[in-house]
Write a protein that holds these residues in place. Structure first.
Motif, PDB file in Angstrom:
ATOM      1  N   ALA A 163       0.830  -1.210   0.000  1.00  0.00           N
ATOM      2  CA  ALA A 163       0.000   0.000   0.000  1.00  0.00           C
ATOM      3  C   ALA A 163       0.861   1.255   0.000  1.00  0.00           C
ATOM      4  CB  ALA A 163      -0.926  -0.014   1.216  1.00  0.00           C
ATOM      5  N   ARG A 164       1.989   1.216   0.682  1.00  0.00           N
ATOM      6  CA  ARG A 164       2.861   2.390   0.723  1.00  0.00           C
ATOM      7  C   ARG A 164       3.514   2.625  -0.631  1.00  0.00           C
ATOM      8  NH1 ARG A 164       6.017   1.228   6.324  1.00  0.00           N
ATOM      9  NH2 ARG A 164       7.113   3.139   5.809  1.00  0.00           N
ATOM     10  N   SER A 198       1.050   6.805  -7.329  1.00  0.00           N
ATOM     11  CA  SER A 198      -0.210   7.406  -7.773  1.00  0.00           C
ATOM     12  C   SER A 198      -0.028   8.749  -8.443  1.00  0.00           C
ATOM     13  CB  SER A 198      -1.171   7.536  -6.592  1.00  0.00           C
ATOM     14  OG  SER A 198      -1.518   6.274  -6.086  1.00  0.00           O
ATOM     15  N   GLY A 199       0.727   9.661  -7.804  1.00  0.00           N
ATOM     16  CA  GLY A 199       0.883  11.002  -8.357  1.00  0.00           C
ATOM     17  C   GLY A 199       1.549  10.992  -9.720  1.00  0.00           C
ATOM     18  N   VAL A 200       2.672  10.285  -9.819  1.00  0.00           N
ATOM     19  CA  VAL A 200       3.393  10.199 -11.096  1.00  0.00           C
ATOM     20  C   VAL A 200       2.541   9.493 -12.141  1.00  0.00           C
ATOM     21  CG1 VAL A 200       5.435   9.276 -12.244  1.00  0.00           C
ATOM     22  CG2 VAL A 200       5.614  10.185  -9.929  1.00  0.00           C
ATOM     23  N   GLY A 201       1.863   8.407 -11.717  1.00  0.00           N
ATOM     24  CA  GLY A 201       1.022   7.665 -12.653  1.00  0.00           C
ATOM     25  C   GLY A 201      -0.098   8.511 -13.220  1.00  0.00           C
ATOM     26  N   THR A 202      -0.688   9.352 -12.378  1.00  0.00           N
ATOM     27  CA  THR A 202      -1.763  10.229 -12.828  1.00  0.00           C
ATOM     28  C   THR A 202      -1.261  11.244 -13.839  1.00  0.00           C
ATOM     29  OG1 THR A 202      -2.956  10.000 -10.731  1.00  0.00           O
ATOM     30  CG2 THR A 202      -3.480  11.917 -12.089  1.00  0.00           C
ATOM     31  N   VAL A 203      -0.129  11.881 -13.531  1.00  0.00           N
ATOM     32  CA  VAL A 203       0.424  12.912 -14.418  1.00  0.00           C
ATOM     33  C   VAL A 203       0.792  12.321 -15.778  1.00  0.00           C
ATOM     34  CG1 VAL A 203       2.383  14.458 -14.772  1.00  0.00           C
ATOM     35  CG2 VAL A 203       1.235  14.400 -12.556  1.00  0.00           C
ATOM     36  N   ALA A 256      -8.816  10.697  -3.180  1.00  0.00           N
ATOM     37  CA  ALA A 256      -7.765  11.033  -2.206  1.00  0.00           C
ATOM     38  C   ALA A 256      -8.112  10.567  -0.804  1.00  0.00           C
ATOM     39  CB  ALA A 256      -7.512  12.539  -2.228  1.00  0.00           C
ATOM     40  N   THR A 257      -8.476   9.295  -0.663  1.00  0.00           N
ATOM     41  CA  THR A 257      -8.804   8.751   0.661  1.00  0.00           C
ATOM     42  C   THR A 257      -7.929   7.543   1.001  1.00  0.00           C
ATOM     43  OG1 THR A 257     -10.529   7.312  -0.257  1.00  0.00           O
ATOM     44  CG2 THR A 257     -11.204   9.512   0.504  1.00  0.00           C
ATOM     45  N   ALA A 258      -6.838   7.342   0.255  1.00  0.00           N
ATOM     46  CA  ALA A 258      -5.951   6.226   0.573  1.00  0.00           C
ATOM     47  C   ALA A 258      -5.366   6.436   1.965  1.00  0.00           C
ATOM     48  CB  ALA A 258      -4.836   6.122  -0.463  1.00  0.00           C
ATOM     49  N   PRO A 259      -5.488   5.462   2.867  1.00  0.00           N
ATOM     50  CA  PRO A 259      -5.033   5.649   4.248  1.00  0.00           C
ATOM     51  C   PRO A 259      -3.518   5.700   4.365  1.00  0.00           C
ATOM     52  CG  PRO A 259      -5.743   3.385   3.907  1.00  0.00           C
ATOM     53  CD  PRO A 259      -6.081   4.128   2.644  1.00  0.00           C
ATOM     54  N   LEU A 273      -3.710   1.642  -7.991  1.00  0.00           N
ATOM     55  CA  LEU A 273      -5.097   1.404  -7.577  1.00  0.00           C
ATOM     56  C   LEU A 273      -5.228   0.017  -6.948  1.00  0.00           C
ATOM     57  CD1 LEU A 273      -8.112   1.872 -10.031  1.00  0.00           C
ATOM     58  CD2 LEU A 273      -7.856  -0.188  -8.699  1.00  0.00           C
ATOM     59  N   LEU A 274      -4.697  -0.981  -7.648  1.00  0.00           N
ATOM     60  CA  LEU A 274      -4.780  -2.363  -7.154  1.00  0.00           C
ATOM     61  C   LEU A 274      -3.920  -2.565  -5.907  1.00  0.00           C
ATOM     62  CD1 LEU A 274      -4.627  -4.242 -10.575  1.00  0.00           C
ATOM     63  CD2 LEU A 274      -6.645  -3.849  -9.145  1.00  0.00           C
ATOM     64  N   LEU A 275      -2.727  -1.956  -5.899  1.00  0.00           N
ATOM     65  CA  LEU A 275      -1.842  -2.104  -4.744  1.00  0.00           C
ATOM     66  C   LEU A 275      -2.441  -1.471  -3.492  1.00  0.00           C
ATOM     67  CD1 LEU A 275       1.670  -1.423  -6.335  1.00  0.00           C
ATOM     68  CD2 LEU A 275       0.836  -3.578  -5.386  1.00  0.00           C
ATOM     69  N   THR A 276      -3.104  -0.341  -3.658  1.00  0.00           N
ATOM     70  CA  THR A 276      -3.766   0.306  -2.520  1.00  0.00           C
ATOM     71  C   THR A 276      -4.826  -0.610  -1.918  1.00  0.00           C
ATOM     72  OG1 THR A 276      -3.405   2.543  -3.378  1.00  0.00           O
ATOM     73  CG2 THR A 276      -5.207   2.255  -1.802  1.00  0.00           C
TER      74      THR A 276
END
Length: 422
Positions: A24-25, A31-36, A115-118, A178-181
């Motif tokens: 998860a970490r 996530s940020g890089v993947g989104t951009v 943006a709710t990933a713990p 997404l899957l890792l989270t």
């Protein structure tokens, strides 16, 4: 050197929550890089990609502390799993909207809602604190190990996201986190034997952690520390491009993270000396001292060596800093306190990246490293100015915890066998 780490993992269940939590970490660093990369590739607009990513980060600064407070109140598994499921669903919605060429506002909406990933890193630290309650040496090793894991995530995450986006499909760099989270958080929460029980509010928890003067100092120091990281990344990308080696920026930044990880492993094996506040001041001072030589870089080889050396003060600073945060706040508020510290770092990273981008564009790539070194000096000045508050709050928290220590034998009898040390 590895003996302290072997003793650390003698705790039953420690390997389980560490390995599952790492998934998860790792997702958070992707996530940020993947989104951009995904949005820039499909919509051909870095401006739009940066705006969507920035909106998600800004929302995270609000949601992460709230989730930390809810975890303290209701427990890790009850909050983390629904939050991760919601984050995964909204992330999937973001990918779907982009693939279907939906209106631009849907990208912002789904990105913000995702943006709710713990903060699994904070929850892992809370588990170590529950396992080794009162054992300062073991907690020092645990905090060191956790910082090394953070460094590994920052090294591997962006590289994996970019590799998937460019080698498989633009969406792959966002689908993977997404899957890792989802998988990582669910598996982490399934490690129930090490999950800390919800603790009733103690006398030190009658106020919000935000009102703790010591934590206020730490948050401001972490804001400038995050600015060091954010501006360092932007400055390195700009400087390597000016040298004609833009593709080497990732390698140079990885050297800084490797230097930090190596220092963290060594630091964790050392015997603690002095007070936690004095160690923290020394760490921030070392970070400021090792960042200054970056302004002397005269080419790729000198930059690579200086970046490796500069990274060697990062882990000791963060290890002692996170340990100090745990000393400053009551155990019943540990997740909220840790997430506030992480939020300050994230805010600093965004601030540093923004200011560095403006500075490089206005004054040139050669001026870029003035920002991380200046931010490190500001972090040192804030830490030094707030030293008295830090010492006062640590002493007050120690006094409040004294009655809890007197009741330790009775509490130990009530501890579940599954949480006992091997």
């Amino acid at each position: 050197m590895l003996a302290p780490y072997r003793r650390l993992f003698s705790a039953k269940g420690s390997v389980g929550f560490t390995t599952t939590g790492f998934l998860a970490r790792l997702a958070l660093s992707m996530s940020g890089v993947g989104t951009v990369v995904m949005i820039a590739s499909i919509r051909d607009s870095y401006a739009l990609a940066g705006a969507v990513g920035g909106a998600s980060l800004a929302t995270t600064l609000l949601t992460v502390p709230l989730l930390g407070r809810l975890v303290d109140r209701y427990g890790q598994s009850r909050i983390a799993v629904p939050a991760a499921v919601w984050s995964a669903l909204m992330s999937a919605a973001l990918v779907t909207c982009l693939s279907l060429d939906a209106p631009t506002w849907t990208l912002f909406a789904t990105s913000v809602l995702s943006a709710t990933a713990p903060n699994v890193g904070g929850m892992a630290r809370a588990r170590w604190a529950d396992l080794y309650d009162g054992d300062a040496d073991s907690m020092h090793v645990a905090n060191s190990f956790e910082q090394v894991l953070d460094e590994l995530c920052f090294i591997l995450g962006p590289l994996l996201a970019v590799a998937l986006a460019t080698g498989v499909a633009p969406e792959a760099g966002r689908i993977a986190p997404l899957l890792l989270t989802l998988v990582g958080t669910v598996l982490f929460a399934a490690q129930r034997s090490t999950e800390p029980r919800v603790k009733p509010a103690d006398p030190g928890a009658t106020r919000s952690p935000l009102r703790n003067r010591g934590l206020q100092v730490m948050m401001l120091v972490f804001l400038f520390t995050g600015s060091v990281f954010g501006s360092l990344e932007m400055a390195t990308v700009a400087y390597t491009e000016s040298l004609g080696h833009k593709s080497s920026a990732g390698m140079v930044l990885a050297l800084q993270a490797i230097g930090s990880a190596v220092a963290g492993m060594v630091f964790g094996a050392l015997t603690l000396r002095g007070t936690s506040t004095s160690r923290f001041i020394a760490g921030v001072g070392g970070m400021a001292a090792l960042m200054l030589p970056l302004n002397l870089a005269g080419g790729m080889w000198s930059l690579a060596g200086l970046m490796f050396v500069a990274g060697m003060a990062t882990s000791p600073t963060m290890i002692t800093g996170m340990g100090l945060v745990m000393e400053l706040i009551p155990r019943s508020q540990i997740n909220e306190g840790m997430t506030l510290a992480v939020t300050s770092l994230l805010g600093g990273i965004a601030l540093g990246s923004t200011v560095a981008g403006w500075s490089v564009e206005r004054f040139g790539a050669d001026s870029g490293y003035l920002l991380p070194s200046s931010a490190a000096v500001l972090a040192l000045l804030v830490a030094a100015a707030g030293l008295a508050w830090l010492r006062r709050e640590v002493a007050a928290r120690s006094a409040e915890s004294a009655p809890e220590a007197d009741e330790a034998p009775e509490a130990e009898e009530a501890t579940e066998p599954s949480a006992a040390l091997a």
